[in-house]
Design an enzyme around this catalytic site. Sequence first.
Site, short mmCIF file in Angstrom:
data_model
loop_
_atom_site.label_atom_id
_atom_site.label_comp_id
_atom_site.label_asym_id
_atom_site.label_seq_id
_atom_site.Cartn_x
_atom_site.Cartn_y
_atom_site.Cartn_z
N GLU A 84 -1.10 -2.73 2.68
CA GLU A 84 -1.14 -2.15 4.03
C GLU A 84 -2.53 -1.64 4.39
OE1 GLU A 84 -0.07 -0.73 1.37
OE2 GLU A 84 -0.59 1.40 1.40
N HIS B 78 -2.24 -1.85 -2.61
CA HIS B 78 -1.87 -1.40 -1.25
C HIS B 78 -2.18 -2.47 -0.20
CE1 HIS B 78 -1.01 2.90 -2.05
NE2 HIS B 78 -1.74 2.64 -3.13
N CYS C 198 2.98 0.67 -4.98
CA CYS C 198 2.41 1.76 -5.78
C CYS C 198 3.48 2.83 -6.10
CB CYS C 198 1.19 2.32 -5.07
SG CYS C 198 0.03 3.06 -6.22
N1 GLN Z 1 -0.08 8.02 -8.78
C1 GLN Z 1 0.99 7.96 -7.82
C2 GLN Z 1 2.33 8.24 -8.49
O1 GLN Z 1 2.40 8.36 -9.66
C3 GLN Z 1 1.02 6.63 -7.14
C4 GLN Z 1 -0.27 6.41 -6.38
C5 GLN Z 1 -0.13 5.65 -5.11
O2 GLN Z 1 0.99 5.44 -4.59
N2 GLN Z 1 -1.24 5.27 -4.53
O3 GLN Z 1 3.32 8.36 -7.81
#
Ligand code: GLN
Length: 186
Positions: A171, A169, A80
Amino acid sequence: MAGKVVGVLALQGDYERHVRALDAAGAHAVEVRSAAELEATDGLVIPGGESTTMLKILHRESLFEPLRAYGQAKPIFGTCAGAILLAGRVSSPAQESLGLMDIDVQRNAYGRQLDSRVVTLPTKLGDLEAVFIRAPIIRATGPAVQVLATYSGDPVLAEQGRHLVATFHPELTADLRVHAYFLSKL
Ligand code: GLN
């Protein structure tokens, strides 16, 4: 993989869950907050969180360049926000990134209504429960990138040589297959 030390970048975000998942998958996981701690590892996970905040802290701690150099030699798994940091190009809004993978990433791309969701995802590692939280969309991949899973037609799990990214995610579920796959790259 035996005896390998895997760092988890622990500046911000949900790094503790990655430490637990890596340990459960058979690695020795350590939290990384400095260039010296980074150097003592064989691979690194960059967790989810807020990529803009992580970038600020990376610069404040003089970790941005060491991290880029590290990624030129050792494997990094970005989830992410971590995937956003590994990308070649970032939009919505544009921001600096490590440029370690040839992917174009659009931040917060699923919009407000679909902020977070759990889906069953067919992947090259088998079917997974994938948790998306304010996820980015990988809008384009270069020829060296292998896509391991797509959701709604966009890549959500991809690798390029030693590096791996997930826009979800792994994890946050008990399933260790994605972490185990990353460990197989060490
Ligand atoms: N929206 C976050 C970003 O732009 C990422 C979201 C996340 O890591 N769950 O960094």
